[in-house]
Design a protein around this motif. Structure first.
Motif, short mmCIF file in Angstrom:
data_model
loop_
_atom_site.label_atom_id
_atom_site.label_comp_id
_atom_site.label_asym_id
_atom_site.label_seq_id
_atom_site.Cartn_x
_atom_site.Cartn_y
_atom_site.Cartn_z
N LEU A 6 0.84 -1.20 0.00
CA LEU A 6 0.00 0.00 0.00
C LEU A 6 0.87 1.25 0.00
O LEU A 6 0.43 2.34 -0.33
N LYS A 7 2.12 1.08 0.46
CA LYS A 7 3.11 2.15 0.36
C LYS A 7 4.48 1.51 0.25
O LYS A 7 4.75 0.51 0.91
N LEU A 262 4.96 -1.51 8.20
CA LEU A 262 3.80 -2.21 8.77
C LEU A 262 3.51 -3.44 7.93
O LEU A 262 3.39 -3.35 6.71
N VAL A 263 3.42 -4.59 8.60
CA VAL A 263 3.02 -5.83 7.93
C VAL A 263 1.71 -6.26 8.57
O VAL A 263 1.66 -6.45 9.80
N THR A 264 0.68 -6.37 7.78
CA THR A 264 -0.62 -6.70 8.36
C THR A 264 -1.44 -7.56 7.41
O THR A 264 -1.17 -7.63 6.21
N LEU A 274 -2.29 4.42 7.70
CA LEU A 274 -1.75 5.44 6.78
C LEU A 274 -2.33 6.82 7.08
O LEU A 274 -1.59 7.81 7.14
N SER A 275 -3.64 6.89 7.33
CA SER A 275 -4.17 8.24 7.59
C SER A 275 -3.83 8.71 9.01
O SER A 275 -3.60 9.90 9.23
N GLU A 276 -3.73 7.78 9.95
CA GLU A 276 -3.32 8.17 11.31
C GLU A 276 -1.89 8.71 11.30
O GLU A 276 -1.56 9.67 12.03
N ASP A 296 10.52 8.37 2.60
CA ASP A 296 11.55 7.67 1.81
C ASP A 296 11.64 6.18 2.11
O ASP A 296 12.05 5.40 1.25
N TYR A 297 11.32 5.80 3.34
CA TYR A 297 11.58 4.40 3.74
C TYR A 297 10.36 3.70 4.33
O TYR A 297 10.45 2.54 4.69
N GLY A 298 9.25 4.41 4.49
CA GLY A 298 8.07 3.79 5.10
C GLY A 298 7.42 2.80 4.14
O GLY A 298 7.35 3.05 2.94
#
Ligand SMILES: NC(=O)c1ccc[n+]([C@@H]2O[C@H](COP(=O)([O-])OP(=O)(O)OC[C@H]3O[C@@H](n4cnc5c(N)ncnc54)[C@H](O)[C@@H]3O)[C@@H](O)[C@H]2O)c1
Ligand SMILES: [Zn+2]
Length: 442
Positions: A6-7, A262-264, A274-276, A296-298
């Motif tokens: 997602l990102k 984040l792995v979910t 993402l919005s939080e 850059d790394y998220g």
């Protein structure tokens, strides 16, 4: 695998290019330190830290004055954290025993654990004065019994930071230098006119520090590759976006190059996180750095199953892995590549960073595939020894040895065995010949 990003962060190629630039800077700088010693160290300190004291080493009076600047509360907090780290390190030390066994009648084999005789502890301090890093290296080296512990940290906002210096001193540092970056690492490992070189370098740092240690490995020992902080959150719908976003940004604030992933298995949690994160970046005082790291790394990785989450996590081998799922212990049982695990929503990475007692100096850039973090065992060298107590054992091992040496063509080696077979077994083996075969049971 049906994973979906997602990102995504920087590409592998871009990361490799950054690494290549760092490698080149570090190589030239270390060469300069080796050639020009103290003069180079001083110039580098002026250039990068705008710091040029009469002496980089702190005197006892300076150390006492700095410690006196701390409040009782601050000092007590530092001592509490240091005690937790030392308690766990003592328990780990107790798990490492010297052994001596008789593997065959008269054959004694053993190992003993000997402390590294001098270590250089790097305590980072460019962006934040990392008080806790002093417990992790200096205090742990003390538990291991290292007889010479030197500690370096850069000036923070132009001067030595009282809390860092207190933690180094309380942890048992024998020499304290206010020196940062490549110059600190180079000076400790290579030595200068005023600093005796150490046998091993330990401690975390930015990309320059981690790369300098890597390049010096071989000349000296290093604990592990511990560069810019990385964090991973493995979460399912047992937790919410606020806690996931907080945990991701909490570590992204370390610098401009700290991956947070984040792995979910929940699209809802992924999207809400993402919005939080966007919301929190609007109020977090350290959003300047955290935002760049996140941009850059998220990464946000959506998986179909827990098995897939496990596979992705092992592949990334993140430094910190926070697990908040309905099966945290299953991850503990099955994960194989990571720096350290933080299990369940009640704990978190900053507990490990600052206070709970596990060591926070941990492997980055996938080094978790071949090593865990810094611990008391890294300061101990395990050395073997052997003894043969009887003529019979000398003869038996000598005969096997004689033949096995010649199997490899080592005549000189075989003779080391043969001379013992002749002397202790009374068996006449011609010079350079294999010992005759006798049944071991005879
Ligand atoms: N892996 C781990 O266990 C772990 C633990 C804690 C912290 N860390 C990481 O440690 C790092 C601390 O970084 P920091 O920068 O705040 O402090 P630092 O002490 O590691 O580095 C500061 C030094 O970097 C040098 N420097 C700065 N810019 C430079 C340049 N362009 N060229 C050459 N040298 C330069 C300066 O000499 C300065 O003294 C962070 O990245 C953090 O994530 C890692
Ligand atoms: Zn941290």
């Amino acid at each position: 695998m049906a994973i979906e990003y997602l990102k995504r962060g920087k590409s592998d190629a871009d990361r490799a290019e950054d690494d290549a630039k760092t490698r080149a800077v570090v190589e030239a700088t270390l060469k300069d330190i080796e050639t020009r010693g103290d003069a180079a160290v001083r110039e580098l300190s002026e250039k990068f830290d705008n710091y040029s004291p009469a002496s980089f080493r702190l005197s006892q009076d300076e150390i006492d004055d700095l410690i006196a600047q701390l409040s009782d509360r601050e000092l007590a907090d530092i001592k509490f954290a240091q005690e937790q780290v030392m308690n766990f390190a003592r328990a780990q030390r107790a798990s490492m025993t010297d052994i001596e066994v008789e593997t065959l009648p008269g054959v004694i084999l053993g190992h003993k654990n000997i402390p590294v005789q001098s270590v250089g502890c790097y305590v980072p301090g460019g962006k934040f004065p990392m008080v806790a890093s002093a417990h992790m290296s200096v205090a742990t080296a003390s538990v291991a019994g290292v007889p010479r512990i030197i500690a370096c940290t850069p000036p923070f906002q132009g001067k030595p930071n009282p809390a860092v210096i207190a933690a180094m001193h309380l942890g048992g540092a024998h020499e304290i230098y206010v020196m940062g970056g490549i110059q600190a690492i180079g000076a400790m490992a290579l030595g200068t006119e005023t600093i005796d070189p150490v046998h091993m370098l330990v401690g975390p740092g930015n990309a320059f520090v981690a790369e300098a240690k890597r390049q010096l490995f071989g000349r000296v020992g290093i604990d592990l590759f511990a560069g810019p902080t990385e964090t991973m959150v493995i979460a399912d719908e047992t937790v919410d976006a606020e806690i996931c976003a907080t945990d991701l940004l909490g570590q992204a604030e370390h610098g401009y190059n700290s991956p947070a992933v984040l792995v979910t298995n929940s699209r809802k949690l992924a999207e809400e996180t993402l919005s939080e994160i966007d919301r929190l970046l609007g109020i977090l005082p350290t959003a300047d750095t955290a935002r760049v790291s996140w941009q850059d790394y998220g990464e946000v990785i959506l998986c179909d199953s827990y098995d897939e989450m496990l596979q992705v996590a092992d592949e990334i081998a993140s430094e910190h892995v926070q697990v908040m799922t309905d099966r945290d212990d299953w991850f503990l049982e099955n994960m194989t590549c990571y720096g350290a695990l933080f299990l369940g929503p009640r704990t978190n990475v900053s507990n490990g960073d600052k206070v709970i007692g596990t060591n926070h100096t941990l492997p980055t850039k996938k080094a978790g595939r071949y090593t865990g973090g810094l611990w008391v065992g890294k300061f101990l060298k395990t050395h073997s020894y052997q003894k043969i107590l009887t003529d019979e054992a000398a003869t038996l091992i000598g005969e096997y040895g004689s033949r096995l040496c010649l199997l490899e063509g080592f005549v000189g080696h075989a003779e080391q065995c043969n001379v013992r077979v002749r002397r202790y077994g009374g068996i006449n083996v011609p010079y350079g010949a294999p010992a005759p075969y006798r049944d071991a049971a005879e």
